[in-house]
Every structure is written in structure tokens, then in C-alpha cells.
Design an enzyme around this catalytic site. Sequence first.
Site, PDB file in Angstrom:
ATOM      1  N   ASP A  83       0.833  -1.213   0.000  1.00  0.00           N
ATOM      2  CA  ASP A  83       0.000   0.000   0.000  1.00  0.00           C
ATOM      3  C   ASP A  83       0.864   1.258   0.000  1.00  0.00           C
ATOM      4  OD1 ASP A  83      -2.368   1.377  -0.026  1.00  0.00           O
ATOM      5  OD2 ASP A  83      -2.809   1.104   2.100  1.00  0.00           O
TER       6      ASP A  83
ATOM      7  N   ASN B  60       1.261   3.428  -2.879  1.00  0.00           N
ATOM      8  CA  ASN B  60       1.798   3.859  -4.183  1.00  0.00           C
ATOM      9  C   ASN B  60       1.314   5.268  -4.542  1.00  0.00           C
ATOM     10  OD1 ASN B  60       2.817   1.310  -4.337  1.00  0.00           O
ATOM     11  ND2 ASN B  60       1.495   0.604  -5.993  1.00  0.00           N
TER      12      ASN B  60
ATOM     13  N   TRP C  23       2.951   7.905  -2.360  1.00  0.00           N
ATOM     14  CA  TRP C  23       4.364   8.050  -2.752  1.00  0.00           C
ATOM     15  C   TRP C  23       4.463   9.012  -3.934  1.00  0.00           C
ATOM     16  CZ3 TRP C  23       7.171   7.376  -7.193  1.00  0.00           C
ATOM     17  CH2 TRP C  23       8.563   7.261  -7.071  1.00  0.00           C
TER      18      TRP C  23
ATOM     19  N   HIS D  11       2.590   3.361  -8.876  1.00  0.00           N
ATOM     20  CA  HIS D  11       2.368   1.942  -9.195  1.00  0.00           C
ATOM     21  C   HIS D  11       3.565   1.379  -9.968  1.00  0.00           C
ATOM     22  CE1 HIS D  11      -1.578   2.240  -7.580  1.00  0.00           C
ATOM     23  NE2 HIS D  11      -2.109   2.919  -8.570  1.00  0.00           N
TER      24      HIS D  11
ATOM     25  N   SER E 192      -7.579  -5.541  -5.241  1.00  0.00           N
ATOM     26  CA  SER E 192      -8.691  -6.096  -4.465  1.00  0.00           C
ATOM     27  C   SER E 192      -9.996  -5.997  -5.255  1.00  0.00           C
ATOM     28  CB  SER E 192      -8.840  -5.335  -3.138  1.00  0.00           C
ATOM     29  OG  SER E 192      -9.455  -4.083  -3.357  1.00  0.00           O
TER      30      SER E 192
ATOM     31  N   GLU F 198     -12.445  -4.610  -4.274  1.00  0.00           N
ATOM     32  CA  GLU F 198     -12.943  -3.256  -4.007  1.00  0.00           C
ATOM     33  C   GLU F 198     -12.219  -2.204  -4.854  1.00  0.00           C
ATOM     34  OE1 GLU F 198     -12.073  -5.415  -1.473  1.00  0.00           O
ATOM     35  OE2 GLU F 198     -14.122  -5.954  -0.939  1.00  0.00           O
ATOM     36  N   ASN F 199     -11.076  -2.572  -5.407  1.00  0.00           N
ATOM     37  CA  ASN F 199     -10.301  -1.591  -6.189  1.00  0.00           C
ATOM     38  C   ASN F 199     -10.963  -1.214  -7.521  1.00  0.00           C
ATOM     39  OD1 ASN F 199      -7.099  -2.880  -5.024  1.00  0.00           O
ATOM     40  ND2 ASN F 199      -8.168  -1.033  -4.366  1.00  0.00           N
TER      41      ASN F 199
ATOM     42  N   ARG G 247     -12.010   2.438  -8.310  1.00  0.00           N
ATOM     43  CA  ARG G 247     -11.065   3.486  -8.733  1.00  0.00           C
ATOM     44  C   ARG G 247     -11.353   3.945 -10.167  1.00  0.00           C
ATOM     45  NH1 ARG G 247      -5.342   2.366  -5.782  1.00  0.00           N
ATOM     46  NH2 ARG G 247      -6.247   1.783  -3.781  1.00  0.00           N
TER      47      ARG G 247
ATOM     48  N   SER H  21      -8.134  -4.785   5.245  1.00  0.00           N
ATOM     49  CA  SER H  21      -8.744  -4.568   3.921  1.00  0.00           C
ATOM     50  C   SER H  21      -9.153  -5.845   3.197  1.00  0.00           C
ATOM     51  CB  SER H  21      -7.802  -3.729   3.034  1.00  0.00           C
ATOM     52  OG  SER H  21      -7.510  -2.504   3.634  1.00  0.00           O
TER      53      SER H  21
ATOM     54  N   GLU I 172       1.383 -12.818  12.804  1.00  0.00           N
ATOM     55  CA  GLU I 172       1.981 -11.654  13.452  1.00  0.00           C
ATOM     56  C   GLU I 172       1.887 -10.500  12.455  1.00  0.00           C
ATOM     57  OE1 GLU I 172       3.191 -11.350  16.559  1.00  0.00           O
ATOM     58  OE2 GLU I 172       2.617 -13.429  16.963  1.00  0.00           O
TER      59      GLU I 172
HETATM   60  C1  IPE Z   1      -5.463  -2.819  -0.198  1.00  0.00           C
HETATM   61  O1  IPE Z   1      -5.094  -1.504  -0.426  1.00  0.00           O
HETATM   62  C2  IPE Z   1      -5.533  -3.556  -1.502  1.00  0.00           C
HETATM   63  C3  IPE Z   1      -4.250  -3.766  -2.148  1.00  0.00           C
HETATM   64  C4  IPE Z   1      -3.078  -3.523  -1.627  1.00  0.00           C
HETATM   65  C5  IPE Z   1      -4.335  -4.305  -3.470  1.00  0.00           C
HETATM   66  P1  IPE Z   1      -6.209  -0.360  -0.583  1.00  0.00           P
HETATM   67  O2  IPE Z   1      -5.461   0.930  -0.689  1.00  0.00           O
HETATM   68  O3  IPE Z   1      -7.138  -0.675  -1.678  1.00  0.00           O
HETATM   69  O4  IPE Z   1      -6.986  -0.499   0.799  1.00  0.00           O
HETATM   70  P2  IPE Z   1      -7.832   0.571   1.619  1.00  0.00           P
HETATM   71  O5  IPE Z   1      -8.797   1.193   0.647  1.00  0.00           O
HETATM   72  O6  IPE Z   1      -6.861   1.561   2.157  1.00  0.00           O
HETATM   73  O7  IPE Z   1      -8.483  -0.242   2.692  1.00  0.00           O
HETATM   74  C1  IPE Z   2      -1.485   0.194  -3.384  1.00  0.00           C
HETATM   75  O1  IPE Z   2      -1.297   1.559  -3.425  1.00  0.00           O
HETATM   76  C2  IPE Z   2      -1.711  -0.405  -4.749  1.00  0.00           C
HETATM   77  C3  IPE Z   2      -3.097  -0.835  -5.007  1.00  0.00           C
HETATM   78  C4  IPE Z   2      -4.070  -0.855  -4.145  1.00  0.00           C
HETATM   79  C5  IPE Z   2      -3.373  -1.308  -6.367  1.00  0.00           C
HETATM   80  P1  IPE Z   2      -2.517   2.563  -3.442  1.00  0.00           P
HETATM   81  O2  IPE Z   2      -2.877   2.853  -4.848  1.00  0.00           O
HETATM   82  O3  IPE Z   2      -3.629   2.088  -2.582  1.00  0.00           O
HETATM   83  O4  IPE Z   2      -1.845   3.858  -2.789  1.00  0.00           O
HETATM   84  P2  IPE Z   2      -2.485   4.878  -1.757  1.00  0.00           P
HETATM   85  O5  IPE Z   2      -3.035   4.074  -0.629  1.00  0.00           O
HETATM   86  O6  IPE Z   2      -3.548   5.625  -2.494  1.00  0.00           O
HETATM   87  O7  IPE Z   2      -1.339   5.743  -1.345  1.00  0.00           O
HETATM   88 MG    MG Z   3      -4.108   2.333  -0.626  1.00  0.00          MG
END
Ligand code: IPE
Ligand code: IPE
Ligand code: MG
Length: 260
Positions: free
Chosen positions: A37, A39, A42, A54, A82, A84-85, A88, A211, A222
Site C-alpha cells: 500500500d 503507491n 508516494w 504503481h 482487491s 474493491e479496487n 477506482r 482490507s 503476526e
Molecule cells: C489494499 O489496499 C488492496 C491492495 C493492496 C491491493 P487499498 O489501498 O485498496 O486499501 P484501503 O482502501 O486503504 O483499505
Molecule cells: C497500493 O497503493 C496499490 C493498489 C491498491 C493497487 P494505493 O494505490 O492504494 O496507494 P495509496 O493508498 O492511495 O497511497
Molecule cells: Mg491504498
Amino acid sequence: MSSLPMTAVRTAVEAKEDLRAQIDAARLPKHIAIIMDGNGRWARQRFLPRIAGHRMGARTVHEVVETSARLGLQALSLYAFSAENWKRPKTEIDTLMELLREYIKKELEEIHRNNIRIQILGHYELLPAWVQEDIEQAIRVTGKNTGMVLNVALNYSARTELADAFQSILKSNQQNRNLEITEQMIAEHLYTKGLPDPDLLIRTSGEMRVSNFLLWQIAYAEIWVTDTYWPDFTARHLMQAILDFQKRERRYGGLGRGGV
Ligand code: IPE
Ligand code: IPE
Ligand code: MG
């Protein structure tokens, strides 16, 4: 070249070797699960588009997979996308799929050479057809490898995995009216069947949540959370997590050493 960068490189290599030497090879976690998580944050920190994060994250995957296999882990599970992704923006999802394809094309040969077997956790048949082809090729090519299992979670939801497991138990016991569902039966119908449960769960970017990742399997994992964003995560962080894991006392509901 000035001597300063070389010194810096040497120091980093030494630090890595130093950490590696401290790891007790006999007490390695068998299975590490990682919620990759941070990206987007960053990238934002650098005024770059999220996708730049990414892209850098894919490099981290390379380093972490290689280090895990070298250390001799039995399994590594990476949460890549996920269920849920899908919420986006489409442009971000499309680029993530493109990066996944690039990753497979670039890394498959080395993954295979390292005797790693790729498995997918999740309904990847709902991903775009062109990326499914690459995924299937990766599964096929590495299918007989006997080293580390690399689970890539794609369109993954732990709740769906559990619902799928119950469905599959029912399907394979249609004749049995007095079916009694046991924990072992559930474990044997999960996407991770045959693998030990993760004993260490790592999450980057400081978020204190799971998540919807491997909910059943992480019952006694752990948990190790770092504020570091995934693109900045390195082999050193991974080894630090393992070292911290080796210092923990796992109680499984019992009493600690010395009865306290
Ligand atoms: C969890 O990260 C899913 C992956 C790393 C693929 P998310 O960024 O989607 O999770 P939430 O929304 O913060 O719970
Ligand atoms: C994790 O990074 C990668 C995926 C969930 C695909 P994010 O895209 O969730 O990065 P943040 O949480 O918005 O910083
Ligand atoms: Mg994230």
C-alpha cells in the site's frame, strides 16, 4: 565517479548482509503475506501521477520476490488488486492491468529460473481478456516448479473466498444430508489450500487495517506495519520484519514463556 556514492552503495549492501546474517534460518516464517500500500501517496509526495507510484511499486515487487525466494520462504502472498479496487477511476485500473502485463512479460523468465510457482488468488477471469492470457501463461510455465509459491491476489476478496469455499463444500457433498462443516474442510476449500497459513502479515504505508485480505488464514499471523510507502520498501525492510517476527513470542492463546 566520486568515492562518496560508492561508499553509500557499499554501506547499503553491508547493511543488507548484516541483517541477513542476523536472521535465524531455522525459524523463518513459512508464509509471508503483504498488503502493498501507499503507491498513490508516494507519487503525490513527488507531485507525480498516481500511476508513477504503481510503476515504482512493481520494482519493489521484483526485489521482494527475489529476496523471499532466496531466503527460502515456502510462500509469499502479494495483495495486488482487491475486489474493491474496481471503485477506482477506469484510467488507473487500465494502467494497473497494463503494469501487471508488463511485470509478467519482464519477470516470468527469472521467476521460472528461480523455481517459483505462480498462483492467483481471486477471480482473475473477470480481468480484461488480454491480461488473463498472460496470467494463464505464467501459471502454466511455472506450474511444475517446486520452490516458493508466489500467490498474487487479483480481484481478491477474502469474504468472497470464504463464500466460494462454502459453496464448493456444498457442491462436493451434495449427497450428504448430515454434512458437518469443519475448520479443516474450510481450509481445504480456500484458494490457498495446501499452503501453511501466513505467519507474518506486512502492511506498508502505515494503515492499520487488513482490507479484506486472507481473513481466515491470518487468524494467528503476526502483524508488522511500516510507515514506508510500498515503492520505498526494500529487501532491508523485509528482513527487518522477519527479524522482528523472530523476536515475537507467539502464544496462540496459551501462556508465555515462564508461565506469564
Ligand atoms: C489494499 O489496499 C488492496 C491492495 C493492496 C491491493 P487499498 O489501498 O485498496 O486499501 P484501503 O482502501 O486503504 O483499505
Ligand atoms: C497500493 O497503493 C496499490 C493498489 C491498491 C493497487 P494505493 O494505490 O492504494 O496507494 P495509496 O493508498 O492511495 O497511497
Ligand atoms: Mg491504498
